[in-house]
Design an enzyme around this catalytic site. Structure first.
Site, mmCIF file in Angstrom:
data_model
loop_
_atom_site.group_PDB
_atom_site.id
_atom_site.type_symbol
_atom_site.label_atom_id
_atom_site.label_comp_id
_atom_site.label_asym_id
_atom_site.label_seq_id
_atom_site.Cartn_x
_atom_site.Cartn_y
_atom_site.Cartn_z
ATOM 1 N N HIS A 371 0.837 -1.200 0.000
ATOM 2 C CA HIS A 371 0.000 0.000 0.000
ATOM 3 C C HIS A 371 0.875 1.254 0.000
ATOM 4 C CE1 HIS A 371 -4.246 -1.342 0.665
ATOM 5 N NE2 HIS A 371 -3.601 -2.475 0.875
ATOM 6 N N PRO A 372 0.438 2.280 -0.717
ATOM 7 C CA PRO A 372 1.217 3.523 -0.768
ATOM 8 C C PRO A 372 0.990 4.380 0.471
ATOM 9 C CG PRO A 372 -0.782 3.787 -2.038
ATOM 10 C CD PRO A 372 -0.776 2.351 -1.540
ATOM 11 N N SER A 388 -6.500 3.397 -5.738
ATOM 12 C CA SER A 388 -5.912 4.201 -4.671
ATOM 13 C C SER A 388 -5.994 5.683 -4.990
ATOM 14 C CB SER A 388 -4.440 3.809 -4.451
ATOM 15 O OG SER A 388 -4.337 2.536 -3.863
ATOM 16 N N GLN A 392 -7.972 8.323 -2.530
ATOM 17 C CA GLN A 392 -7.317 9.452 -1.881
ATOM 18 C C GLN A 392 -7.913 10.771 -2.342
ATOM 19 O OE1 GLN A 392 -3.160 9.533 -1.184
ATOM 20 N NE2 GLN A 392 -2.901 7.291 -1.178
ATOM 21 N N PHE A 423 0.969 3.540 7.012
ATOM 22 C CA PHE A 423 -0.315 3.753 7.688
ATOM 23 C C PHE A 423 -1.436 3.462 6.689
ATOM 24 C CE2 PHE A 423 -3.912 6.620 8.610
ATOM 25 C CZ PHE A 423 -4.244 6.182 9.884
ATOM 26 N N VAL A 427 -9.995 5.168 3.451
ATOM 27 C CA VAL A 427 -10.309 6.594 3.319
ATOM 28 C C VAL A 427 -11.755 6.820 2.904
ATOM 29 C CG1 VAL A 427 -7.930 7.254 2.860
ATOM 30 C CG2 VAL A 427 -9.421 6.617 0.955
#
Length: 471
Positions: A371-372, A388, A392, A423, A427
């Site tokens: 995960h980024p 993703s 975001q 982390f 979201v």
């Protein structure tokens, strides 16, 4: 790879609003099975006499012999029971669907004419009232073809509804293959009509009943008196009527047989129930074909790509990146026993999560590390996966102030150094503000606790992604 053919999900927690005509809370559908003259008998070319659904407790088939008592019980249904029921239904103007065995209709021409004069629907109940479970597909297809032809010859119309009853595992597909059936009723799986895929097309199923059925006068676990039958019908009606008043209207099927409910000691229970049901407002008495046409019009089949029917290549194309950069999870899910329960976001998510949960800690850690960072360098370089990036952006992380960006970078660095992975938070469930709050709070957690928290968040992210792709 295995695929489970049964559908245990159905409509789930929120069935569709039936939207019955006149805003009815309930659709009552009465079926009169007309089998008299179509049952097993050596007179009909069968190897033995009938042994099913009669007043004779523990009846057994008599090979190569006529069973005079059994025959006369069936004859009662045609000679007396039918007309008693015909008078009752016409008196109360109740529409009826007849499940007519074609060979029985051909031997009861006055009764057939009376059904048509009363505008009852005559659906097909097969060629003979016999077992089909041991027939080959070819033999059963021949029986279906004979039934359709004889039905049309006798009534002047091809049947548009079908119920075999004593069916095989092939029956529904074989009937559907004939085409032109608005519905098939060889199912007891729901209180509402539903669609299935059969022979590459959509087929409507209008379920039938074995519980609100007078056949239980002739079974071990059954009704001993008309009062028991009335009470069962009334309780069923009250439950379904109440659900309908709360916005979940259903269908109430009632199954009848001329030789059973047509007896004087039982028919008064049916009369009392009809009077009770008609004393309520917002009740729709309908033929089965009327319910089927309503469903065709208001709830047409919805076609979409179903995970349980996909090739491995297509499955991986669509779901390979649901868990970030971890196609092996999708591959593992594809190899499970997938079925109709997995053709929804909830179901497929469970299959994917099973593979993730069963993986080693190192494998799960690799998924976390795939995960980024939130609002990190990959985002600024536009190198995120599409999912993703959209997630975001949806939380406003693509439009940070310089100070917010600096805060995220500092938190990302501190979190990764302490816990060994980025982390991770869903979201889609959060705002920019709540993400920052969670970030600061979780930074102080112990790493083993944070590992489990991050894994749960990974699963939630996958679930949200699937909700945008499947029902």
């Amino acid at each position: 790879m295995t695929r489970y053919k049964r559908n245990m999900r159905g409509y789930g927690q929120n069935p569709p609003a039936a939207a019955w005509p006149h805003r009815a809370n309930i659709a009552i559908q009465i079926v009169l099975n007309y089998e008299e003259g179509g049952e097993n008998s050596i007179l009909h070319g069968d190897p033995s006499s009938e042994a099913f659904l009669s007043e004779i407790v523990g009846a057994a088939a008599w090979p190569d012999q006529r069973h005079w008592n059994m025959e006369s019980i069936y004859e009662y249904g045609a000679r007396a029971g039918f007309w008693r029921l015909h008078r009752l239904f016409t008196e109360f103007d109740v529409p009826v669907t007849v499940f007519g065995v074609a060979s029985a209709l051909a031997r009861s021409l006055e009764q057939t004419r009376a059904m048509q004069s009363a505008a009852w629907e005559i659906a097909s109940h097969g060629f003979k009232w016999i077992e089909h479970k041991d027939m080959s597909p070819a033999e059963e297809t021949a029986q279906i073809t004979q039934a359709i032809k004889l039905h049309k010859d006798v009534t002047g119309e091809r049947p548009t509804g079908w119920y075999t009853g004593r069916c095989s595992e092939n029956t529904v597909d074989l009937v559907s293959a004939q085409g032109a059936f608005d519905y098939i009723s060889d199912s007891y799986a729901d209180d509402l009509p539903y669609w299935i895929r059969s022979n590459g097309k959509d087929q409507l199923i209008v379920p039938y009943t074995l519980d609100a059925n007078d056949m239980r006068f002739a079974t071990a676990q059954g009704f001993n008196s008309g009062d028991q039958f009335f009470t069962y019908l009334k309780d069923s009606f009250d439950t379904l009527y109440s659900e309908g008043a709360q916005g979940q209207a259903k269908m109430f099927s009632i199954g009848l047989h001329c030789r059973l409910i047509g007896r004087p000691g039982r028919i008064m229970a049916l009369r009392r129930f009809i009077e009770y049901a008609q004393s309520h407002s917002n009740v729709w008495f309908a033929r089965r074909i009327d319910i089927a046409k309503h469903w065709h019009s208001h709830h047409p089949a919805k076609n979409y790509e179903r995970p349980s029917e996909m090739t491995q290549k297509r499955f991986l194309e669509l779901y390979g990146l649901i868990f970030e950069h971890s196609e092996w999870i999708a591959l593992g899910a594809f190899k499970l026993e997938l079925g109709r329960a997995h053709d929804t976001a909830t179901g497929l998510h469970n299959a994917l999560a099973r593979i993730f949960r069963a993986a080693s800690k190192d494998q799960r850690l690799a998924v976390l590390r795939a995960h980024p960072d939130l609002a990190g360098k990959l985002a600024r370089a536009q190198r995120l996966t599409q999912a993703s990036n959209d997630e975001q952006a949806g939380a406003g992380l693509d439009a940070l102030t310089d100070q917010e960006r600096e805060t995220f970078e500092t938190l990302n660095k501190d979190y990764t150094e302490k816990h060994g992975f980025p982390f991770i938070i869903a979201v889609g469930d959060n705002t920019k503000s709540s993400i920052l709050t969670a970030f600061k709070k979780r930074l102080d957690n112990k790493s083993d606790i944070e590992f489990e928290t991050a894994c749960k968040q990974v699963e939630r992210i996958a679930e949200l992604r699937l909700q945008g792709m499947l029902p």
